[in-house]
Design a protein around this motif. Structure first.
Motif, PDB file in Angstrom:
ATOM      1  N   GLY A 173      -3.298  59.816   9.436  1.00 12.45           N
ATOM      2  CA  GLY A 173      -4.426  59.225   8.724  1.00 12.45           C
ATOM      3  C   GLY A 173      -5.414  58.542   9.658  1.00 12.45           C
ATOM      4  O   GLY A 173      -5.268  58.522  10.874  1.00 12.45           O
ATOM      5  N   ASP A 227      -0.590  53.755   9.755  1.00 11.72           N
ATOM      6  CA  ASP A 227      -1.818  54.390  10.251  1.00 11.72           C
ATOM      7  C   ASP A 227      -1.613  55.024  11.621  1.00 11.72           C
ATOM      8  O   ASP A 227      -2.080  56.127  11.880  1.00 11.72           O
ATOM      9  CB  ASP A 227      -2.948  53.357  10.348  1.00 11.72           C
ATOM     10  N   ASP A 282     -11.856  55.217   2.133  1.00 13.91           N
ATOM     11  CA  ASP A 282     -11.611  56.583   2.588  1.00 13.91           C
ATOM     12  C   ASP A 282     -12.782  57.498   2.250  1.00 13.91           C
ATOM     13  O   ASP A 282     -13.161  58.361   3.047  1.00 13.91           O
ATOM     14  CB  ASP A 282     -10.326  57.117   1.968  1.00 13.91           C
ATOM     15  N   TYR A 331      -8.435  51.343  -0.726  1.00 12.81           N
ATOM     16  CA  TYR A 331      -8.134  52.514   0.103  1.00 12.81           C
ATOM     17  C   TYR A 331      -9.058  53.678  -0.229  1.00 12.81           C
ATOM     18  O   TYR A 331      -9.638  54.306   0.659  1.00 12.81           O
ATOM     19  CB  TYR A 331      -6.672  52.928  -0.079  1.00 12.81           C
ATOM     20  N   ILE A 372      -6.982  55.429  11.356  1.00 14.39           N
ATOM     21  CA  ILE A 372      -6.454  54.117  11.732  1.00 14.39           C
ATOM     22  C   ILE A 372      -7.298  53.035  11.079  1.00 14.39           C
ATOM     23  O   ILE A 372      -8.505  53.001  11.218  1.00 14.39           O
ATOM     24  CB  ILE A 372      -6.440  53.955  13.256  1.00 14.39           C
ATOM     25  N   ASN A 429      -4.919  51.864   5.842  1.00 19.36           N
ATOM     26  CA  ASN A 429      -3.803  51.175   5.206  1.00 19.36           C
ATOM     27  C   ASN A 429      -3.839  49.680   5.498  1.00 19.36           C
ATOM     28  O   ASN A 429      -3.532  48.872   4.625  1.00 19.36           O
ATOM     29  CB  ASN A 429      -2.463  51.761   5.645  1.00 19.36           C
TER      30      ASN A 429
END
Length: 171
Positions: free
Chosen positions: A68, A63, A132, A128, A70, A73
């Motif tokens: 991506g 991350d 996301d 995830y 933070i 993951n």
């Protein structure tokens, strides 16, 4: 198995995952990650707490060093480490921990390895993708992303599982 060789192999694969996260953005529909299989194949002699700490550190590294968000993951990888013992018991049997042997594709077979990769990858991707999207993307998009990422992630995870094979690292 030599702990130093395993740690070096793990770090090199972690760097490869960071490079993939930074430079290989193929599509919005594909998130390519082999982190779940790396955490799943941590030697059995390490308990779940060690695996969760390693998952947290690995997720943080990916991350922090990629473009991506933070925490994504880390959020998705720690449950994989937490469920590792259950997945091993389900796929390989409960006596696996009593023997203290490592998970090996050559010793236990490709079918069991594929099944365990599918389970660990599914847990990772479900968390995830849901985190996301944060409820802003439609369900068809999330399901399509899950399916495409699952197929690609399982294929690359088979290669990573072969690289992290204890017998190959010990040579």
């Amino acid at each position: 198995m030599n702990n130093g060789k395993y740690a070096l192999t793990y770090l090199l694969l972690l760097l490869a995952q960071i490079c993939i996260a930074n430079y290989c953005n193929f599509s919005w529909y594909l998130y390519l990650s082999f982190l779940p299989v790396m955490v799943f194949l941590v030697p059995i002699r390490h308990n779940s707490v060690i695996a969760m700490l390693l998952a947290f550190a690995s997720g943080f590294a990916v991350d922090f060093l990629s473009d991506g968000v933070i925490g994504l993951n880390m959020l998705a990888l720690v449950p994989v480490a937490m469920m590792r013992r259950g997945i091993v018991s389900l796929v390989y049997g409960g006596e696996f921990f009593a023997r203290q042997e490592n998970i090996s594709m050559s010793r236990h077979g490709v079918v069991k390895m594929i099944f365990s990769i599918i389970l660990s990858q599914a847990v990772f991707l479900a968390i995830y993708i849901l985190a996301d999207s944060a409820g802003t993307r439609p369900m068809w998009f999330n399901l399509t992303r899950f399916g495409i990422s699952m197929v690609a992630g399982c294929l690359i995870s088979l290669v990573v599982a072969n690289i992290l094979e204890p017998e190959k690292i010990g040579r």
